[in-house]
Scaffold this motif. Structure first.
Motif, PDB file in Angstrom:
ATOM      1  N   TRP A  20       4.318  -9.122  -3.684  1.00 37.53           N
ATOM      2  CA  TRP A  20       4.928  -8.938  -4.999  1.00 37.53           C
ATOM      3  C   TRP A  20       5.584  -7.570  -5.116  1.00 37.53           C
ATOM      4  O   TRP A  20       5.095  -6.677  -5.823  1.00 37.53           O
ATOM      5  CB  TRP A  20       3.890  -9.152  -6.089  1.00 37.53           C
ATOM      6  CG  TRP A  20       3.486 -10.587  -6.211  1.00 37.53           C
ATOM      7  CD1 TRP A  20       4.242 -11.684  -5.908  1.00 37.53           C
ATOM      8  CD2 TRP A  20       2.238 -11.089  -6.678  1.00 37.53           C
ATOM      9  NE1 TRP A  20       3.540 -12.833  -6.156  1.00 37.53           N
ATOM     10  CE2 TRP A  20       2.305 -12.502  -6.624  1.00 37.53           C
ATOM     11  CE3 TRP A  20       1.073 -10.485  -7.142  1.00 37.53           C
ATOM     12  CZ2 TRP A  20       1.249 -13.308  -7.021  1.00 37.53           C
ATOM     13  CZ3 TRP A  20       0.023 -11.303  -7.534  1.00 37.53           C
ATOM     14  CH2 TRP A  20       0.110 -12.685  -7.480  1.00 37.53           C
ATOM     15  N   GLU A  55       9.145  -8.807  -8.495  1.00 40.04           N
ATOM     16  CA  GLU A  55       7.854  -9.461  -8.705  1.00 40.04           C
ATOM     17  C   GLU A  55       6.745  -8.444  -8.989  1.00 40.04           C
ATOM     18  O   GLU A  55       5.580  -8.815  -9.122  1.00 40.04           O
ATOM     19  CB  GLU A  55       7.489 -10.314  -7.491  1.00 40.04           C
ATOM     20  CG  GLU A  55       8.482 -11.438  -7.270  1.00 40.04           C
ATOM     21  CD  GLU A  55       7.877 -12.610  -6.537  1.00 40.04           C
ATOM     22  OE1 GLU A  55       7.270 -13.462  -7.204  1.00 40.04           O
ATOM     23  OE2 GLU A  55       8.023 -12.675  -5.305  1.00 40.04           O
ATOM     24  N   GLY A 103      10.149 -13.358  -0.387  1.00 43.69           N
ATOM     25  CA  GLY A 103       9.607 -14.409  -1.246  1.00 43.69           C
ATOM     26  C   GLY A 103       8.679 -15.337  -0.483  1.00 43.69           C
ATOM     27  O   GLY A 103       8.843 -15.577   0.719  1.00 43.69           O
ATOM     28  N   GLN A 110      -3.425 -11.191  -1.205  1.00 44.54           N
ATOM     29  CA  GLN A 110      -2.903 -12.373  -1.892  1.00 44.54           C
ATOM     30  C   GLN A 110      -2.964 -13.566  -0.951  1.00 44.54           C
ATOM     31  O   GLN A 110      -2.545 -13.478   0.203  1.00 44.54           O
ATOM     32  CB  GLN A 110      -1.448 -12.094  -2.288  1.00 44.54           C
ATOM     33  CG  GLN A 110      -0.741 -13.253  -2.975  1.00 44.54           C
ATOM     34  CD  GLN A 110       0.736 -12.953  -3.224  1.00 44.54           C
ATOM     35  OE1 GLN A 110       1.222 -11.878  -2.862  1.00 44.54           O
ATOM     36  NE2 GLN A 110       1.434 -13.874  -3.843  1.00 44.54           N
ATOM     37  N   HIS A 123      -2.785 -18.146  -1.197  1.00 41.50           N
ATOM     38  CA  HIS A 123      -2.722 -19.311  -2.075  1.00 41.50           C
ATOM     39  C   HIS A 123      -4.027 -20.101  -2.047  1.00 41.50           C
ATOM     40  O   HIS A 123      -4.636 -20.276  -0.980  1.00 41.50           O
ATOM     41  CB  HIS A 123      -1.589 -20.245  -1.636  1.00 41.50           C
ATOM     42  CG  HIS A 123      -0.231 -19.702  -1.944  1.00 41.50           C
ATOM     43  ND1 HIS A 123       0.723 -19.485  -0.981  1.00 41.50           N
ATOM     44  CD2 HIS A 123       0.330 -19.319  -3.111  1.00 41.50           C
ATOM     45  CE1 HIS A 123       1.815 -19.003  -1.551  1.00 41.50           C
ATOM     46  NE2 HIS A 123       1.606 -18.886  -2.845  1.00 41.50           N
ATOM     47  N   TRP A 125      12.808 -20.635   3.482  1.00 41.29           N
ATOM     48  CA  TRP A 125      11.590 -21.108   2.804  1.00 41.29           C
ATOM     49  C   TRP A 125      11.941 -21.818   1.506  1.00 41.29           C
ATOM     50  O   TRP A 125      11.185 -22.694   1.050  1.00 41.29           O
ATOM     51  CB  TRP A 125      10.587 -19.971   2.570  1.00 41.29           C
ATOM     52  CG  TRP A 125      10.931 -18.984   1.484  1.00 41.29           C
ATOM     53  CD1 TRP A 125      11.524 -17.772   1.640  1.00 41.29           C
ATOM     54  CD2 TRP A 125      10.694 -19.124   0.070  1.00 41.29           C
ATOM     55  NE1 TRP A 125      11.682 -17.152   0.425  1.00 41.29           N
ATOM     56  CE2 TRP A 125      11.171 -17.952  -0.560  1.00 41.29           C
ATOM     57  CE3 TRP A 125      10.115 -20.118  -0.725  1.00 41.29           C
ATOM     58  CZ2 TRP A 125      11.105 -17.749  -1.945  1.00 41.29           C
ATOM     59  CZ3 TRP A 125      10.054 -19.915  -2.112  1.00 41.29           C
ATOM     60  CH2 TRP A 125      10.545 -18.740  -2.701  1.00 41.29           C
ATOM     61  N   LEU A 127       0.636 -24.700  -7.725  1.00 38.05           N
ATOM     62  CA  LEU A 127       0.066 -23.785  -6.729  1.00 38.05           C
ATOM     63  C   LEU A 127      -0.615 -22.674  -7.500  1.00 38.05           C
ATOM     64  O   LEU A 127      -0.342 -22.484  -8.687  1.00 38.05           O
ATOM     65  CB  LEU A 127       1.160 -23.212  -5.824  1.00 38.05           C
ATOM     66  CG  LEU A 127       2.258 -22.432  -6.542  1.00 38.05           C
ATOM     67  CD1 LEU A 127       2.272 -21.003  -6.049  1.00 38.05           C
ATOM     68  CD2 LEU A 127       3.606 -23.088  -6.296  1.00 38.05           C
ATOM     69  N   ASP A 144      -1.866 -18.540  -7.062  1.00 34.96           N
ATOM     70  CA  ASP A 144      -2.066 -17.308  -6.301  1.00 34.96           C
ATOM     71  C   ASP A 144      -3.503 -16.861  -6.519  1.00 34.96           C
ATOM     72  O   ASP A 144      -4.049 -16.998  -7.616  1.00 34.96           O
ATOM     73  CB  ASP A 144      -1.122 -16.214  -6.806  1.00 34.96           C
ATOM     74  CG  ASP A 144       0.335 -16.520  -6.478  1.00 34.96           C
ATOM     75  OD1 ASP A 144       0.654 -16.632  -5.286  1.00 34.96           O
ATOM     76  OD2 ASP A 144       1.140 -16.655  -7.419  1.00 34.96           O
TER      77      ASP A 144
HETATM   78  C1  GAL Z   1       5.000 -17.883  -4.036  1.00 27.82           C
HETATM   79  C2  GAL Z   1       3.968 -17.172  -4.862  1.00 27.82           C
HETATM   80  C3  GAL Z   1       4.561 -16.755  -6.154  1.00 27.82           C
HETATM   81  C4  GAL Z   1       5.838 -15.991  -5.934  1.00 27.82           C
HETATM   82  C5  GAL Z   1       6.767 -16.716  -4.975  1.00 27.82           C
HETATM   83  C6  GAL Z   1       8.040 -15.996  -4.642  1.00 27.82           C
HETATM   84  O1  GAL Z   1       4.475 -18.277  -2.801  1.00 27.82           O
HETATM   85  O2  GAL Z   1       2.896 -18.036  -5.069  1.00 27.82           O
HETATM   86  O3  GAL Z   1       3.650 -16.002  -6.893  1.00 27.82           O
HETATM   87  O4  GAL Z   1       5.519 -14.730  -5.476  1.00 27.82           O
HETATM   88  O5  GAL Z   1       6.082 -17.029  -3.807  1.00 27.82           O
HETATM   89  O6  GAL Z   1       7.823 -14.861  -3.895  1.00 27.82           O
END
Ligand code: GAL
Length: 418
Positions: A39, A43, A71, A94, A96, A196, A305, A307
């Motif tokens: 982040w 972010e 990201g 961090q 998931h 991605w 999802l 975090d």
């Molecule tokens: C995801 C994450 C989000 C956000 C996103 C973009 O994987 O869960 O919180 O950070 O990536 O970076």
């Protein structure tokens, strides 16, 4: 004499008992706390809100906010892997909820069990049971969830759609009906970014094509990845790609969102961190400055999802990390973080008055929609599958060969133990 001694002893014990709780409360932590996440930049503000609370509670701790840009953790996860395998874990990182945590780090026995913390903090009652299952195994609970994000969202700018005379499509057929018109007007129908985000788009398209039951069946091994249904999903995805921008692979997800804000593109499918970006960074008002709806063909379905942050075994500053996890799981922490992040709280008791219109609507959907797990963001599959899926995607973006992609995924599933 004996009596006097007993009296002194009594007072000493009483004094000790009375002072004990204060002593615990007043325990001051010092030293470092290294938090590892992706982040960075746009972010960052939501994470900073959590760090601010932590600093207030633990002013003597030096917080090292270690971020690796990119990201969805594309770069961070690789750095984390090197550090974990090299015996240099951060204090907390961090990860998931779901297979990214369980099928990767818990399976490798790299995490500490947080069950005692969950019990002590009363979290067993405030986090949904389904979510606790995703971060737990028979042997323990392995991370603290900070949010619920939605993956299957289509974003647009209402004023632009009006100008172009189109409506947000509820199905992919509706999208294919308006896309040529947009293209002819010089507008990219669907903005896409680096690879991605193609995985991200794929899961929304596949959910629309397969439906939630078959989506779930893919991940519990009941539906094979090379079945005709899945080939069909790849074909639909190939068709959707025809309406995306050619420079996608060089853009960040924020840049793809910018295309929609600036009117260079009509739509974008991205997780609701895009709502965080548009509201927090771009100061746009949900429903006015930006519009949103479930991605085509997925109305009533909520691809989710979460975090979370865990405590790796061997964390250099374990006590500081536990104090950090307490902030993450608290109501105060959650309601400071999520309104900025563009996510809803993982707690069932959050104060919705602190959340904007988009998030309030999303919280309502989460309560009534059919909930399924995201692939691109760690719920459905472990890192072995995800790593291989990225290569399958690269191949598909070049060749658009649906049966080959489906077959490669079937092999991958075997390797990943699905
Ligand atoms: C995801 C994450 C989000 C956000 C996103 C973009 O994987 O869960 O919180 O950070 O990536 O970076």
């Amino acid at each position: 004499m004996k009596k006097a001694f007993a009296r002194v002893l009594f007072f000493m014990v009483a004094a000790l008992l009375l002072s004990a709780p204060q002593a615990v409360q007043a325990k001051e932590f010092s030293g470092d706390l290294e938090i590892f996440s992706w982040w960075a930049g746009d972010e960052g503000p939501a994470l900073q809100a959590l760090i601010d609370i932590y600093k207030k509670q633990n002013p003597k701790v030096n917080v090292i906010n270690a971020t690796v840009t990119g990201g969805s953790g594309v770069n961070a996860k690789a750095v984390l892997k090197t550090r974990m395998l090299g015996g240099e874990p951060p204090d907390s990182f961090q990860v998931h909820a779901g297979q990214e945590l369980i099928g990767t780090w818990v399976k490798a026995d790299r995490m500490e069990d947080l069950t005692p913390l969950f019990k002590e903090q009363g979290w067993m009652d405030v986090f949904p049971e389904g979510l606790i299952k995703l971060i737990g195994t028979e042997d323990g609970i392995w991370s603290v969830p900070v949010n619920i994000h939605r993956s299957n969202v289509m974003w647009y700018t209402p004023a632009n759609l009006k100008k172009w005379g189109v409506e947000a499509p509820k199905t992919w057929d509706e999208f294919f009906a308006i896309a040529p018109k947009l293209k002819a007007a010089g507008v990219t129908p669907l903005a896409l970014a680096q690879n991605w985000t193609a995985n991200h788009l794929w899961e929304s398209v596949a959910l629309a094509s397969l439906g939630p039951d078959k989506w779930d069946a893919l991940w519990n091994g009941e539906l094979s990845f090379d079945s005709p249904e899945v080939v069909k999903a790849w074909e639909l995805f190939g068709k959707v790609l025809q309406y995306t921008n050619a420079d996608a692979s060089s853009l960040s997800w924020q840049q793809a969102t910018d295309m929609v804000i600036d009117g260079r593109a009509a739509f974008n499918i991205m997780g609701d961190w895009a709502a965080g970006y548009m509201a927090t960074t771009k100061k746009l008002v949900p429903g006015e400055g930006f519009g949103f709806m479930a991605s085509p063909g997925t109305n009533g379905e909520f691809m989710f999802l979460a975090d979370s942050f865990g405590l790796p075994k061997g964390a250099p500053n374990r006590d500081n990390a536990i104090a950090w996890l307490k902030v993450l799981g608290s109501k105060e922490g959650s309601d400071a973080f999520n309104p900025l992040k563009g996510s809803i709280s993982a707690r069932t008791d959050s104060d919705l008055s602190k959340y904007n219109g988009y998030l309030q609507a999303t919280a309502a959907d989460f309560g009534k929609d059919r909930v399924v797990g995201s692939l691109a963001h760690g719920v459905a599959a472990n890192e072995t599958f995800m790593g291989g899926f990225a290569s399958v995607m690269e191949m598909f973006l070049k060749t658009k060969n649906a049966p080959a992609a489906a077959k490669a995924c079937a092999q991958l599933a075997k390797k990943a133990g699905i």
